[in-house]
Enzyme design. Sequence first.
Site, PDB file in Angstrom:
ATOM      1  CG  HIS A  17      -1.960   1.022   1.201  1.00  0.00           C
ATOM      2  ND1 HIS A  17      -1.891   2.106   2.040  1.00  0.00           N
ATOM      3  CD2 HIS A  17      -3.084   1.173   0.461  1.00  0.00           C
ATOM      4  CE1 HIS A  17      -2.939   2.878   1.816  1.00  0.00           C
ATOM      5  NE2 HIS A  17      -3.677   2.335   0.860  1.00  0.00           N
TER       6      HIS A  17
ATOM      7  CG  ASP B  89      -6.869   3.164  -0.673  1.00  0.00           C
ATOM      8  OD1 ASP B  89      -5.653   3.110  -0.398  1.00  0.00           O
ATOM      9  OD2 ASP B  89      -7.529   4.215  -0.629  1.00  0.00           O
TER      10      ASP B  89
END
Length: 107
Positions: free
Chosen positions: A41, A76
């Site tokens: 991420h 995400d």
Amino acid sequence: NLWQFGRENQEVMGQHLPFHYLSYGCYCGWGGIEPKCCYVHDCCYGKLDLYTYSKETGDLVCGGDDPCQKQLCECDRVAALCFQDNKDTYDQKPYNAENCQEASEAC
């Protein structure tokens, strides 16, 4: 953004997670080994704004026409699903980053 990331996690995990993971493992928290959800991420965020998404028949779906926003949403979405896949091994106790022996991988 972090708020949207939290909302996606809430959709798949039933809780607003980003702050639960801030000191978790060696990667969680910016620049912070397991799970590598945070690492992947962080790398993704480093390359990329607000985006749209929805939950359709149990799946998170990134929307909108802007390819950069879709890419950020996908970062995400993948991390939220990674947390969901690893929720059985989540330990709420903070993990001391000094215990991390491996150097961070290049993105």
